[in-house]
Every structure is written in C-alpha cells, then in structure tokens.
Motif scaffolding. Structure first.
Motif, PDB file in Angstrom:
ATOM      1  N   VAL A 120      71.891  -3.123 -48.382  1.00 14.43           N
ATOM      2  CA  VAL A 120      71.333  -1.870 -48.291  1.00 14.43           C
ATOM      3  C   VAL A 120      69.964  -1.715 -47.547  1.00 14.43           C
ATOM      4  CG1 VAL A 120      70.390   0.268 -49.637  1.00 14.43           C
ATOM      5  CG2 VAL A 120      72.228  -1.352 -50.530  1.00 14.43           C
ATOM      6  N   ASN A 121      69.858  -0.761 -46.690  1.00 17.04           N
ATOM      7  CA  ASN A 121      68.496  -0.758 -45.724  1.00 17.04           C
ATOM      8  C   ASN A 121      67.407  -0.574 -46.432  1.00 17.04           C
ATOM      9  OD1 ASN A 121      70.218   2.100 -45.722  1.00 17.04           O
ATOM     10  ND2 ASN A 121      68.084   2.570 -44.982  1.00 17.04           N
ATOM     11  N   LEU A 122      66.382  -1.246 -46.421  1.00 18.85           N
ATOM     12  CA  LEU A 122      65.035  -1.090 -46.709  1.00 18.85           C
ATOM     13  C   LEU A 122      63.850  -0.347 -45.903  1.00 18.85           C
ATOM     14  CD1 LEU A 122      63.590  -1.255 -49.700  1.00 18.85           C
ATOM     15  CD2 LEU A 122      62.518  -3.305 -48.761  1.00 18.85           C
ATOM     16  N   CYS A 123      63.931  -1.072 -44.648  1.00 17.48           N
ATOM     17  CA  CYS A 123      63.117  -0.556 -43.670  1.00 17.48           C
ATOM     18  C   CYS A 123      64.001  -0.808 -42.185  1.00 17.48           C
ATOM     19  CB  CYS A 123      62.035  -1.644 -43.437  1.00 17.48           C
ATOM     20  SG  CYS A 123      60.988  -1.556 -44.879  1.00 17.48           S
ATOM     21  N   GLY A 124      63.893   0.127 -41.273  1.00 19.75           N
ATOM     22  CA  GLY A 124      64.641   0.203 -40.037  1.00 19.75           C
ATOM     23  C   GLY A 124      65.671   0.746 -40.117  1.00 19.75           C
ATOM     24  N   TYR A 125      65.984   2.054 -40.813  1.00 16.38           N
ATOM     25  CA  TYR A 125      66.998   2.956 -40.684  1.00 16.38           C
ATOM     26  C   TYR A 125      67.624   3.260 -39.082  1.00 16.38           C
ATOM     27  CZ  TYR A 125      69.893   7.074 -41.616  1.00 16.38           C
ATOM     28  OH  TYR A 125      71.111   7.983 -41.785  1.00 16.38           O
ATOM     29  N   ARG A 126      66.456   3.620 -38.287  1.00 14.76           N
ATOM     30  CA  ARG A 126      66.999   4.056 -37.032  1.00 14.76           C
ATOM     31  C   ARG A 126      67.351   2.655 -36.143  1.00 14.76           C
ATOM     32  NH1 ARG A 126      62.109   7.685 -36.663  1.00 14.76           N
ATOM     33  NH2 ARG A 126      63.137   9.871 -36.657  1.00 14.76           N
TER      34      ARG A 126
ATOM     35  N   LEU B 143      52.787  -0.922 -39.698  1.00 14.34           N
ATOM     36  CA  LEU B 143      52.850  -1.973 -38.696  1.00 14.34           C
ATOM     37  C   LEU B 143      53.740  -1.073 -37.501  1.00 14.34           C
ATOM     38  CD1 LEU B 143      53.450  -5.507 -40.439  1.00 14.34           C
ATOM     39  CD2 LEU B 143      51.446  -4.750 -39.043  1.00 14.34           C
ATOM     40  N   SER B 144      54.762  -0.636 -37.862  1.00 15.56           N
ATOM     41  CA  SER B 144      55.544  -0.086 -36.725  1.00 15.56           C
ATOM     42  C   SER B 144      55.138   1.412 -36.179  1.00 15.56           C
ATOM     43  CB  SER B 144      56.953   0.093 -37.178  1.00 15.56           C
ATOM     44  OG  SER B 144      56.926   1.018 -38.572  1.00 15.56           O
ATOM     45  N   ALA B 145      54.186   2.102 -37.117  1.00 17.19           N
ATOM     46  CA  ALA B 145      53.836   3.423 -36.699  1.00 17.19           C
ATOM     47  C   ALA B 145      52.610   3.816 -36.953  1.00 17.19           C
ATOM     48  CB  ALA B 145      54.991   4.557 -37.401  1.00 17.19           C
ATOM     49  N   GLY B 146      51.981   3.029 -37.581  1.00 23.81           N
ATOM     50  CA  GLY B 146      50.560   3.163 -38.000  1.00 23.81           C
ATOM     51  C   GLY B 146      50.135   4.006 -39.525  1.00 23.81           C
ATOM     52  N   GLU B 147      49.229   4.735 -39.825  1.00 26.56           N
ATOM     53  CA  GLU B 147      49.145   5.281 -41.225  1.00 26.56           C
ATOM     54  C   GLU B 147      50.197   6.310 -41.285  1.00 26.56           C
ATOM     55  OE1 GLU B 147      47.085   5.943 -44.541  1.00 26.56           O
ATOM     56  OE2 GLU B 147      46.665   4.569 -43.105  1.00 26.56           O
ATOM     57  N   LEU B 148      50.570   6.175 -42.591  1.00 33.10           N
ATOM     58  CA  LEU B 148      51.521   7.247 -43.192  1.00 33.10           C
ATOM     59  C   LEU B 148      51.126   8.600 -42.724  1.00 33.10           C
ATOM     60  CD1 LEU B 148      52.414   4.659 -44.378  1.00 33.10           C
ATOM     61  CD2 LEU B 148      53.609   6.056 -46.353  1.00 33.10           C
ATOM     62  N   THR B 149      51.942   9.644 -42.739  1.00 34.12           N
ATOM     63  CA  THR B 149      51.754  11.054 -42.440  1.00 34.12           C
ATOM     64  C   THR B 149      51.700  11.475 -43.756  1.00 34.12           C
ATOM     65  OG1 THR B 149      54.082  11.698 -42.359  1.00 34.12           O
ATOM     66  CG2 THR B 149      52.921  11.214 -40.343  1.00 34.12           C
ATOM     67  N   LEU B 150      51.106  12.792 -44.017  1.00 40.27           N
ATOM     68  CA  LEU B 150      50.837  13.506 -45.267  1.00 40.27           C
ATOM     69  C   LEU B 150      52.391  13.550 -45.856  1.00 40.27           C
ATOM     70  CD1 LEU B 150      48.779  14.586 -47.277  1.00 40.27           C
ATOM     71  CD2 LEU B 150      49.210  16.684 -46.239  1.00 40.27           C
TER      72      LEU B 150
END
Length: 335
Positions: free
Chosen positions: A83-89, A127-134
C-alpha cells in the motif's frame, strides 16, 4: 527474482514520556506494479491528485523516478500487497507509463508503528515539497486522529506542524476538509489564509461560501483585500436581507465583474466604491461634492484641502508643502 538490499532507517520522535530513537530495518526492493494498492488512505492532498502537474510530468519524463516511493507491506489471504504511504504520483506515473512491470520502492514492514509511519509521511512531504500547506496540515491531523488519540496526536505533532493548541484553529482545520473541493484547493494554494478561512466557515450556507471563493478567484484578491471586500459584502447583504449568493448575482455587481473595459484592479476599485456607496450613500455623495469644490479652486501642487473625518465638522484644513524650513518661515513672515 527480486533483489533485496538491507538498510537501516533512523527516525527520531518525541513520545509522551521521553525522546526515543527507533532503528528500523527497511527493504529497498523492486516491487511488481500489479502488487501495489494505490489509494489515498495516507495521502496528504487527495484533492490534488486528478492529474500530474506538468512540471512533475516533465521531471518524470526526463529523469524517471529519482526519489523511491515508500510503501507499506500488507498480508492478505492470497498474497502480500504493498500500500502506498508516500509517492502517490510517482507510483501513478509508473503505472501509467507501464515501461517496466516493477518499480523500486522503500518497503516498510506490516507491523511498523503508526507513530513512525506518520513521522515518515511528514518528513517525506517536507523533503519533497517543503513546509506543509494549511490544507495538508488539516489532512495530516485527520489521518493521525484515525489511528491515535487526540492527546497523543497534539502532544507529538502540533509543534512539528507549526500549529498552536488553539481550539478554534484546530476546529476550523477539521471543518475545512468537509468543505467543497474549491475551498480546500484555495487553502492548499495559499490563496485563503486561516483568518479569512474562519470567516468563510462561519457562513451557514455553502452556496454563500462558494460564491465568495469564486469572487476572490476572479479578482485575484490577496488576504487583506479579501477581508475588506468580505466585510463590505456582508454588511450590505445583511442590511438588504439577502444571501451572499443573491447579492453577488445582482445586476450592479455582475456589470462590474464582467465589464470587459475594466482590468482587475479597476474592477476591485469599482466594486469597493459601489459597496461603500451602498453602506454610506450620504458620506460618499458629500465626498464627491467636496472633491469637485476643491478641484474648482485650481490649487497649486504644493497645496491641498482636506475635510474632517466623515464630515463630522464643517471645518477644513489647508496644507502647504514647502521645499525647506526657510521658505516656510518666509511665507509665515509675509515675505
């Protein structure tokens, strides 16, 4: 036959009692695509997965998948699945291109602790996209609360999410994910900040919320202007006992928004003036008459005339700008 390479994964996280260091073995493995179950159970932005962004697609096309997806192994009656945990795209791209029947992944054991899984998701996203959006923070809390009690989640993750334990903010984040996709996407893009989000969520009618979002999108309004326009619309609509949707669909508003002769800043200005006129028609009329009178005086550029606040008094102020203090003294002495 798959090649297994053993590695050691270090993860530091704060428990309710002490700082623990988890040393966990993972497997870097070529996983058959047909064994991967792709879903949004652990995904932080399920509303944004309709298509792969062009920039990401170009990256995949030129350099393939550099950062291995992270999957969680699960045992079924027939076989093991992942099951995918990270890296859906990344997995979606691998499945779509079908250039290889396998994909390189980091595989986590089925019995991996939930707290560790959540930490991995959080760090991978940073690491992949920076700080999480709201919106992603809201989604992370939603996932975490499905697996852990509220006290533990707040104790462990609020600081990592850069959130404060304020009931109103946390409640608004919880409510956010129940809204229409348009609202969630605007928050995710950073076009709607927490202050304005709270105002919109307090509206009881979903149609009113969406009408405002569409207006903000059309006029590309920043946070400050959003608040000002929102307050004006709210006051005028309530005074006329209209919903936001009905008020914004009115002929006067539509003519401003859809006027092809106006650019966006001009539309914002015209809309603001119209709303203010609806609220304070006498004050605006007095302002217009005052400006016409001042204009008829043909004052030099260094002189201006201003009125009292909201025309509370009849007095006016004449202001003169001098090049320097010496010229000011000469003027006052009559020279």
């Amino acid at each position: 036959m798959s090649l297994y390479i053993q590695g050691i994964f270090f993860c530091f996280f704060l428990t309710s009692h002490h700082l623990s260091k988890i040393i966990m073995r993972y497997v870097y493995q070529r996983v058959p695509l047909q064994s991967i179950v792709l879903n949004t159970t652990w995904n932080l932005h399920p509303w944004a997965l309709d298509k792969i962004p062009s920039s990401l697609g170009e990256s995949f096309a030129s350099m393939a998948i550099i950062h291995p997806p992270i999957v969680l192994e699960e045992t079924t009656e027939k076989d093991n699945v992942f099951v995918n945990l990270c890296g859906y795209r990344r997995l979606q791209y691998a499945m779509t291109t079908a250039e290889d029947a396998n994909v390189d992944c980091l595989v986590l054991a089925e019995n991996t602790a939930t707290e560790l899984l959540l930490n991995i998701i959080l760090e991978d996203q940073k690491l992949s996209a920076g700080e999480l959006t709201l919106a992603e923070k809201a989604r992370f809390l939603q996932i975490a609360l499905q697996h852990m009690n509220k006290e533990a989640v707040y104790s462990i993750f609020l600081e990592k999410l850069n959130l404060k334990k304020r009931n109103t903010v946390l409640e608004e984040l919880k409510i956010l994910l129940k809204q229409d996709k348009k609202i969630i996407e605007e928050v995710h893009k950073g076009n709607l900040q927490i202050q304005m989000l709270g105002e919109i969520l307090r509206l009881t009618d979903e149609g009113d919320r969406l009408s405002l979002i569409e207006l903000f999108q059309t006029l590309h309004l920043g946070t400050g202007k959003q608040k000002r326009i929102f307050q004006l619309i709210r006051d005028v609509a309530y005074r006329n006992q209209l919903t936001f949707t009905d008020f914004l669909a009115g002929e006067d508003i539509v003519q401003i928004i859809e006027n092809p002769g106006l650019n966006v800043p001009q539309k914002i200005q015209h809309l603001s003036e119209f709303l203010q006129q609806q609220l304070q028609p006498k004050s605006l009329m007095a302002e217009k008459q005052f400006q016409e009178q001042v204009k008829s005086l043909h004052l030099p550029k260094n002189k201006t005339v201003s009125h009292s606040t909201s025309f509370e008094k009849d007095e006016v102020t004449l202001s003169i700008v001098f090049d320097n203090f010496s010229k000011c003294k000469d003027y006052l002495s009559g020279n």
